[in-house]
Scaffold this active site. Structure first.
Site, short mmCIF file in Angstrom:
data_model
loop_
_atom_site.label_atom_id
_atom_site.label_comp_id
_atom_site.label_asym_id
_atom_site.label_seq_id
_atom_site.Cartn_x
_atom_site.Cartn_y
_atom_site.Cartn_z
N LYS A 18 -78.25 4.30 34.67
CA LYS A 18 -76.99 5.05 34.48
C LYS A 18 -76.52 4.88 33.03
CE LYS A 18 -72.89 3.18 35.66
NZ LYS A 18 -71.84 3.26 34.63
N ASN A 19 -76.52 3.64 32.53
CA ASN A 19 -75.94 3.39 31.20
C ASN A 19 -76.87 3.78 30.06
OD1 ASN A 19 -73.70 2.62 32.50
ND2 ASN A 19 -74.02 0.42 32.23
N ARG A 89 -65.23 6.49 31.66
CA ARG A 89 -65.08 5.97 30.30
C ARG A 89 -66.24 6.36 29.40
NH1 ARG A 89 -62.46 2.55 28.17
NH2 ARG A 89 -64.27 1.78 27.05
N CYS A 113 -59.82 0.53 32.88
CA CYS A 113 -60.38 0.52 34.21
C CYS A 113 -59.84 -0.75 34.86
CB CYS A 113 -61.89 0.56 34.17
SG CYS A 113 -62.54 -0.95 33.55
N ARG A 118 -60.12 -2.36 27.72
CA ARG A 118 -61.34 -1.75 27.19
C ARG A 118 -61.06 -0.93 25.92
NH1 ARG A 118 -65.26 -0.17 32.01
NH2 ARG A 118 -66.75 -0.19 30.29
N PRO A 119 -60.75 -1.63 24.85
CA PRO A 119 -60.44 -0.96 23.57
C PRO A 119 -61.64 -0.21 22.99
CG PRO A 119 -60.68 -3.30 23.25
CD PRO A 119 -60.78 -3.09 24.72
N ASP A 121 -61.73 0.13 19.37
CA ASP A 121 -61.47 0.00 17.94
C ASP A 121 -62.74 0.05 17.08
OD1 ASP A 121 -61.39 -2.56 19.53
OD2 ASP A 121 -61.82 -3.38 17.55
N ASP A 316 -72.56 -7.00 34.19
CA ASP A 316 -72.64 -6.06 35.32
C ASP A 316 -73.31 -6.67 36.55
OD1 ASP A 316 -73.14 -2.99 33.40
OD2 ASP A 316 -71.43 -4.32 33.70
N ILE A 338 -67.42 -11.54 28.63
CA ILE A 338 -67.36 -10.15 28.14
C ILE A 338 -66.08 -9.45 28.59
CG2 ILE A 338 -68.57 -7.93 28.06
CD1 ILE A 338 -70.17 -10.19 26.78
N ARG A 408 -70.82 6.01 42.14
CA ARG A 408 -70.86 6.30 40.71
C ARG A 408 -72.10 5.70 40.07
NH1 ARG A 408 -65.92 4.67 37.31
NH2 ARG A 408 -67.45 5.45 35.84
#
Ligand code: EPZ
Length: 429
Positions: A18-19, A89, A113, A118-119, A121, A316, A338, A408
């Site tokens: 997925k990622n 996201r 989320c 979950r920035p 920057d 994850d 994390i 998802r």
């Protein structure tokens, strides 16, 4: 609905990651010719990305065998609407390609989320380093390239928590069409980032240092189409291995890359959970009648974990690991570095009788011989999968609500668990 108690046995074929597929689909915006991904997983998030790409003006074909073909010939819109971005996201990954292709991007700020702010920057820092003007207004990120287009630059993308996966992906996708050389320091080394680099190279990009923390990109005029099969989903593989280990059965995950799970397999060894490893498969080995009260489930040795960026233990798989340690014969310490708030599953596991105490980024898990089934609520994608695992090993019936979270990131999870012998059904909520 899950009836605990069945040892799982059998083989499960791992789908495309997925990622990996989400940023790869976004990369199609960089070219006017089609990008084909023959092994895209059939996930809800892939559908959401397809919707977003169509809203931007690309054509997206999804084939029955899972393949997806995207063509961003143009004209393209530079605006990614809140209605779609808020659903996922990873939508933020269209920012870099739009900025590179159109010189302008207007993308809704992704929501947070359940496990934190979950920035983004470092994403914006990277675009500014390439010469873009970036401002945030009315909930949108507006990024504009200078008249002559983006210019290559050196940029450090480390955050307080280490490297950034989609931050690296986004800046990388902007840099491939920038004029001159870009060097990304402290790039993420996740296999999914490496996979995106290989896809971009297949499209004509010039990238050195693939898979390392320093990526050197020489901008090119334009990219072309390509066919790129994404890597197997290491998190899906780890989840099914947990299911095998937790029920003491023989579960073989196939069409995957063991090397992508080296940290997880190291912890499995530490916990005394037997498995065999082949070139593209890993198989949990049956565990003798364990000391568990009813001979089920087997009890692993208590084993500590700290989540880290790749090749460390993946965040994850943290919830899945915690669930396994709920049955250990002792105390395990889990340190979530994390995403310090990624503990939505703790309260739900407690409903099953688990004893987990949070202390800041750390969770202390007192293992028990058995948990008792109960109704629980899914929250984020990986925590939800962990609750299903818990139900497989708990006594009696567990009902997991809001399972759309699971769809998802896991393709046909109940059919595949049933094929392994699990007693699980899906009902209308
Ligand atoms: C990716 O998210 C994954 N999503 C996540 O998987 C995964 O948990 C995460 O990487 C970590 O491995 C996708 O790839 C679509 P990060 P991402 O930027 O890129 C902080 C799943 O379940 N940070 O690597 O958003 C951030 O807050 C999902 O499939 C900044 O401070 O994660 C976090 O603490 C969940 N500033 C850490 O860095 C930034 O600009 C790592 O985040 C960006 C991130």
């Amino acid at each position: 609905m899950i009836e605990g108690g069945a040892r799982l046995d059998g083989a499960v074929k791992i789908c495309g990651a997925k990622n990996s597929v989400l940023p790869v689909m976004a990369a199609a915006l960089l070219a006017e010719q089609p990008l084909r991904v023959p092994n895209a997983p059939q996930l809800h998030d892939v559908g959401t990305m397809a919707v977003l790409l169509r809203e931007l003006g690309a054509s997206v074909e999804r084939y029955a065998d899972g393949g997806v073909e995207i063509c961003a010939e143009g004209p393209l819109s530079d605006k990614a609407p809140w209605e779609t971005v808020r659903k996922m996201r990873a939508s933020i990954c269209v920012l870099g390609p739009l900025l590179a292709r159109l010189g302008r991007a207007d993308v809704s700020l992704p929501g947070g989320c359940v496990f934190g702010v979950r920035p983004i920057d470092v994403h914006l820092k990277g675009f500014e380093a390439l010469g873009a003007k970036v401002r945030v207004e009315h909930g949108f990120i507006v990024a504009e390239a200078p008249k002559g287009g983006l210019r290559g630059a050196e940029v450090f993308l480390g955050t307080a928590f280490g490297s950034s996966v989609t931050g690296t992906a986004n800046v990388l996708m902007a840099a491939v069409l920038a004029r001159g050389r870009t060097v990304i320091h402290y790039a993420a080394c996740e296999p999914e980032v490496e996979d995106l680099c290989r896809c971009l190279v297949a499209m004509g990009a010039k990238i050195e240092g693939i898979g390392s923390p320093m990526l050197v990109i020489d901008g090119v005029e334009r990219l072309g189409g390509a066919t790129h099969a994404v890597i197997p989903d290491r998190i899906e593989a780890g989840t099914y291995l947990s299911a095998g280990a937790m029920t003491g059965g023989r579960v073989r995950v196939t069409d995957m890359r063991p090397v992508h799970l080296s940290a997880y397999l190291d912890r499995m060894r530490e916990a005394g959970l037997p498995f065999e490893c082949g070139p593209d498969w890993v198989e949990t080995q049956p565990q003798q009648e364990s000391s568990g009260a009813h001979g089920f489930p087997p009890r692993p040795r208590p084993t500590d974990v700290t989540t880290q960026t790749y090749p460390g233990f993946p965040t994850d798989l943290q919830a899945q690991w915690m669930t396994q340690m709920c049955f250990a014969d002792g105390v395990s310490v889990i340190n979530e570095v994390i995403y310090p708030d990624r503990y939505m599953h703790v309260a739900e596991l407690a409903r099953l009788g688990a004893q987990v105490r949070r202390q800041g980024t750390t969770a202390i898990v007192q293992g028990k011989a058995s948990l008792s089934g109960a109704k629980v609520m899914a929250s984020d994608l990986r925590a939800s999968a962990a609750l299903v695992l818990a139900g497989l090993a708990a006594q009696g019936k567990t009902e997991v609500y809001r399972v759309y979270h699971i769809d998802r990131g896991y393709e046909k999870i109940e059919q595949r668990l049933i094929a392994l012998g699990a007693k699980i059904t899906r009902a209308k909520e």
